[in-house]
Design a protein around this motif. Structure first.
Motif, PDB file in Angstrom:
ATOM      1  N   LYS A  97       0.665  -1.301   0.014  1.00  0.00           N
ATOM      2  CA  LYS A  97      -0.021  -0.045   0.464  1.00  0.00           C
ATOM      3  C   LYS A  97       0.542   0.791   0.061  1.00  0.00           C
ATOM      4  CE  LYS A  97      -3.749  -2.341   2.188  1.00  0.00           C
ATOM      5  NZ  LYS A  97      -4.568  -1.823   3.510  1.00  0.00           N
ATOM      6  N   VAL A  98       0.744   2.285  -0.843  1.00  0.00           N
ATOM      7  CA  VAL A  98       0.840   3.420  -0.860  1.00  0.00           C
ATOM      8  C   VAL A  98      -0.187   4.452   0.120  1.00  0.00           C
ATOM      9  CG1 VAL A  98       2.556   5.296  -2.467  1.00  0.00           C
ATOM     10  CG2 VAL A  98       2.714   2.578  -2.373  1.00  0.00           C
ATOM     11  N   ASP A  99       0.373   5.524   0.276  1.00  0.00           N
ATOM     12  CA  ASP A  99      -0.438   5.911   1.115  1.00  0.00           C
ATOM     13  C   ASP A  99      -0.363   8.058   0.192  1.00  0.00           C
ATOM     14  OD1 ASP A  99      -2.186   7.899   2.674  1.00  0.00           O
ATOM     15  OD2 ASP A  99      -1.109   8.467   4.329  1.00  0.00           O
ATOM     16  N   VAL A 100      -0.855   7.969  -0.316  1.00  0.00           N
ATOM     17  CA  VAL A 100      -0.718   9.405  -1.271  1.00  0.00           C
ATOM     18  C   VAL A 100      -1.517  10.276  -0.772  1.00  0.00           C
ATOM     19  CG1 VAL A 100      -0.601  10.633  -3.074  1.00  0.00           C
ATOM     20  CG2 VAL A 100      -0.099   8.169  -3.051  1.00  0.00           C
ATOM     21  N   SER A 101      -0.880  11.316  -0.347  1.00  0.00           N
ATOM     22  CA  SER A 101      -2.116  12.659   0.623  1.00  0.00           C
ATOM     23  C   SER A 101      -1.347  14.061   1.008  1.00  0.00           C
ATOM     24  CB  SER A 101      -3.046  11.992   2.185  1.00  0.00           C
ATOM     25  OG  SER A 101      -1.479  11.752   2.720  1.00  0.00           O
ATOM     26  N   SER A 102      -2.391  14.548   0.698  1.00  0.00           N
ATOM     27  CA  SER A 102      -2.195  16.334   1.479  1.00  0.00           C
ATOM     28  C   SER A 102      -2.370  16.797   2.056  1.00  0.00           C
ATOM     29  CB  SER A 102      -2.491  16.521  -0.740  1.00  0.00           C
ATOM     30  OG  SER A 102      -1.993  18.261   0.059  1.00  0.00           O
ATOM     31  N   SER A 103      -1.771  17.487   3.410  1.00  0.00           N
ATOM     32  CA  SER A 103      -2.598  18.409   4.461  1.00  0.00           C
ATOM     33  C   SER A 103      -3.383  19.736   3.694  1.00  0.00           C
ATOM     34  CB  SER A 103      -2.430  18.654   5.202  1.00  0.00           C
ATOM     35  OG  SER A 103      -0.942  18.657   5.127  1.00  0.00           O
ATOM     36  N   SER A 104      -2.940  20.419   3.192  1.00  0.00           N
ATOM     37  CA  SER A 104      -3.206  21.416   2.348  1.00  0.00           C
ATOM     38  C   SER A 104      -4.616  21.162   1.009  1.00  0.00           C
ATOM     39  CB  SER A 104      -1.996  22.312   1.442  1.00  0.00           C
ATOM     40  OG  SER A 104      -1.787  21.390   0.567  1.00  0.00           O
ATOM     41  N   GLY A 105      -4.675  19.895   0.592  1.00  0.00           N
ATOM     42  CA  GLY A 105      -5.554  20.085  -0.325  1.00  0.00           C
ATOM     43  C   GLY A 105      -4.706  20.326  -1.768  1.00  0.00           C
ATOM     44  N   GLY A 106      -3.510  21.101  -2.350  1.00  0.00           N
ATOM     45  CA  GLY A 106      -3.721  21.659  -3.158  1.00  0.00           C
ATOM     46  C   GLY A 106      -3.037  21.125  -4.106  1.00  0.00           C
ATOM     47  N   ILE A 107      -2.504  21.447  -5.500  1.00  0.00           N
ATOM     48  CA  ILE A 107      -1.586  21.578  -6.322  1.00  0.00           C
ATOM     49  C   ILE A 107      -0.206  22.169  -5.683  1.00  0.00           C
ATOM     50  CG2 ILE A 107      -1.339  21.496  -8.393  1.00  0.00           C
ATOM     51  CD1 ILE A 107      -4.049  21.462  -9.273  1.00  0.00           C
ATOM     52  N   PHE A 108       0.489  21.421  -6.588  1.00  0.00           N
ATOM     53  CA  PHE A 108       2.270  21.739  -6.204  1.00  0.00           C
ATOM     54  C   PHE A 108       2.895  21.853  -8.146  1.00  0.00           C
ATOM     55  CE2 PHE A 108       2.611  17.732  -4.116  1.00  0.00           C
ATOM     56  CZ  PHE A 108       3.726  17.347  -5.508  1.00  0.00           C
ATOM     57  N   TYR A 109       3.582  22.767  -7.941  1.00  0.00           N
ATOM     58  CA  TYR A 109       3.687  22.471  -9.012  1.00  0.00           C
ATOM     59  C   TYR A 109       5.552  22.260  -9.091  1.00  0.00           C
ATOM     60  CZ  TYR A 109      -0.650  24.569 -10.882  1.00  0.00           C
ATOM     61  OH  TYR A 109      -1.508  24.687 -11.978  1.00  0.00           O
ATOM     62  N   LEU A 110       6.289  21.528 -10.185  1.00  0.00           N
ATOM     63  CA  LEU A 110       7.689  21.409  -9.735  1.00  0.00           C
ATOM     64  C   LEU A 110       8.479  21.963 -11.641  1.00  0.00           C
ATOM     65  CD1 LEU A 110       7.454  17.226  -9.780  1.00  0.00           C
ATOM     66  CD2 LEU A 110       7.934  18.999  -7.890  1.00  0.00           C
ATOM     67  N   PRO A 111       9.795  22.474 -10.946  1.00  0.00           N
ATOM     68  CA  PRO A 111      10.459  23.600 -11.859  1.00  0.00           C
ATOM     69  C   PRO A 111      10.370  21.982 -13.123  1.00  0.00           C
ATOM     70  CG  PRO A 111      11.335  22.896 -10.248  1.00  0.00           C
ATOM     71  CD  PRO A 111      10.237  22.258  -9.534  1.00  0.00           C
ATOM     72  N   PRO A 112      10.133  22.838 -14.141  1.00  0.00           N
ATOM     73  CA  PRO A 112      11.323  21.924 -15.565  1.00  0.00           C
ATOM     74  C   PRO A 112      12.645  21.294 -15.949  1.00  0.00           C
ATOM     75  CG  PRO A 112      11.027  24.665 -16.178  1.00  0.00           C
ATOM     76  CD  PRO A 112      10.365  24.534 -14.974  1.00  0.00           C
ATOM     77  N   LYS A 113      12.144  20.294 -16.261  1.00  0.00           N
ATOM     78  CA  LYS A 113      13.424  19.655 -15.573  1.00  0.00           C
ATOM     79  C   LYS A 113      14.643  19.962 -16.249  1.00  0.00           C
ATOM     80  CE  LYS A 113      12.211  15.027 -15.431  1.00  0.00           C
ATOM     81  NZ  LYS A 113      12.341  13.804 -16.121  1.00  0.00           N
ATOM     82  N   GLU A 114      15.939  20.762 -15.952  1.00  0.00           N
ATOM     83  CA  GLU A 114      16.904  20.921 -16.777  1.00  0.00           C
ATOM     84  C   GLU A 114      17.598  19.619 -17.219  1.00  0.00           C
ATOM     85  OE1 GLU A 114      19.241  23.781 -14.534  1.00  0.00           O
ATOM     86  OE2 GLU A 114      17.499  24.915 -13.615  1.00  0.00           O
ATOM     87  N   GLY A 115      18.175  20.382 -18.454  1.00  0.00           N
ATOM     88  CA  GLY A 115      19.098  18.807 -19.099  1.00  0.00           C
ATOM     89  C   GLY A 115      18.779  19.643 -20.844  1.00  0.00           C
ATOM     90  N   THR A 116      19.510  18.485 -21.366  1.00  0.00           N
ATOM     91  CA  THR A 116      19.401  18.415 -23.438  1.00  0.00           C
ATOM     92  C   THR A 116      18.997  17.255 -23.509  1.00  0.00           C
ATOM     93  OG1 THR A 116      21.927  17.127 -23.210  1.00  0.00           O
ATOM     94  CG2 THR A 116      22.101  19.277 -23.137  1.00  0.00           C
ATOM     95  N   ASN A 117      18.021  16.404 -22.455  1.00  0.00           N
ATOM     96  CA  ASN A 117      17.311  15.794 -22.717  1.00  0.00           C
ATOM     97  C   ASN A 117      15.983  16.290 -22.922  1.00  0.00           C
ATOM     98  OD1 ASN A 117      19.335  14.201 -23.039  1.00  0.00           O
ATOM     99  ND2 ASN A 117      19.551  12.772 -21.252  1.00  0.00           N
ATOM    100  N   GLU A 118      15.731  17.297 -23.199  1.00  0.00           N
ATOM    101  CA  GLU A 118      13.982  17.809 -24.145  1.00  0.00           C
ATOM    102  C   GLU A 118      13.745  16.924 -24.863  1.00  0.00           C
ATOM    103  OE1 GLU A 118      13.771  21.783 -22.769  1.00  0.00           O
ATOM    104  OE2 GLU A 118      15.107  21.634 -21.283  1.00  0.00           O
TER     105      GLU A 118
END
Length: 124
Positions: A103-124
């Motif tokens: 089992k994997v527990d995936v939960s969030s206390s804030s209930g919001g969405i967060f954004y990850l920064p774009p990957k940096e590198g040459t494999n785009e």
């Protein structure tokens, strides 16, 4: 979900599928009394949900045998073919819903969405 009404042939097909027919749908068709001209594909398509339920029931019926086989390996770990037997027993128990559960527990206390920064590198 309400059970639907099946024809006598359909009921018989499901009854014999995992017993006398040993999982052979063509043999089950014959034992159920269907005409040789009836395409097996049409029978299995019409009964796919019932066949899935019957398969789960069959797995639950033979799960104790798999459990006994696994515990038997503790008594005789040198039995010929024990590795393959244990793999088959483990797979059957997993499919019957009795194996290891991860089992994997995936939960969030804030209930919001967060954004990850774009990957940096040459494999785009």
């Amino acid at each position: 979900m309400a059970k639907r009404t099946l024809t006598e042939n359909q009921q018989r097909f499901l009854e014999v599928l995992f017993d006398e027919a040993a999982g052979d749908v063509v043999r089950a068709k014959q034992l159920a009394g269907y005409s040789d001209n009836t395409p097996t594909r049409l029978i299995t398509e019409a009964l796919k949900d019932e066949i899935a339920d019957a398969t789960r029931t069959y797995f639950s019926r033979i799960a104790p045998k798999a459990a006994v086989a696994i515990s038997g390996a503790l008594n005789d770990p040198t039995e010929l073919g024990i590795k393959d037997k244990m793999a088959a027993a483990k797979d059957l128990l997993d499919r019957a819903g009795l194996g290891k559960v991860e089992k994997v527990d995936v939960s969030s206390s804030s209930g919001g969405i967060f954004y990850l920064p774009p990957k940096e590198g040459t494999n785009e």
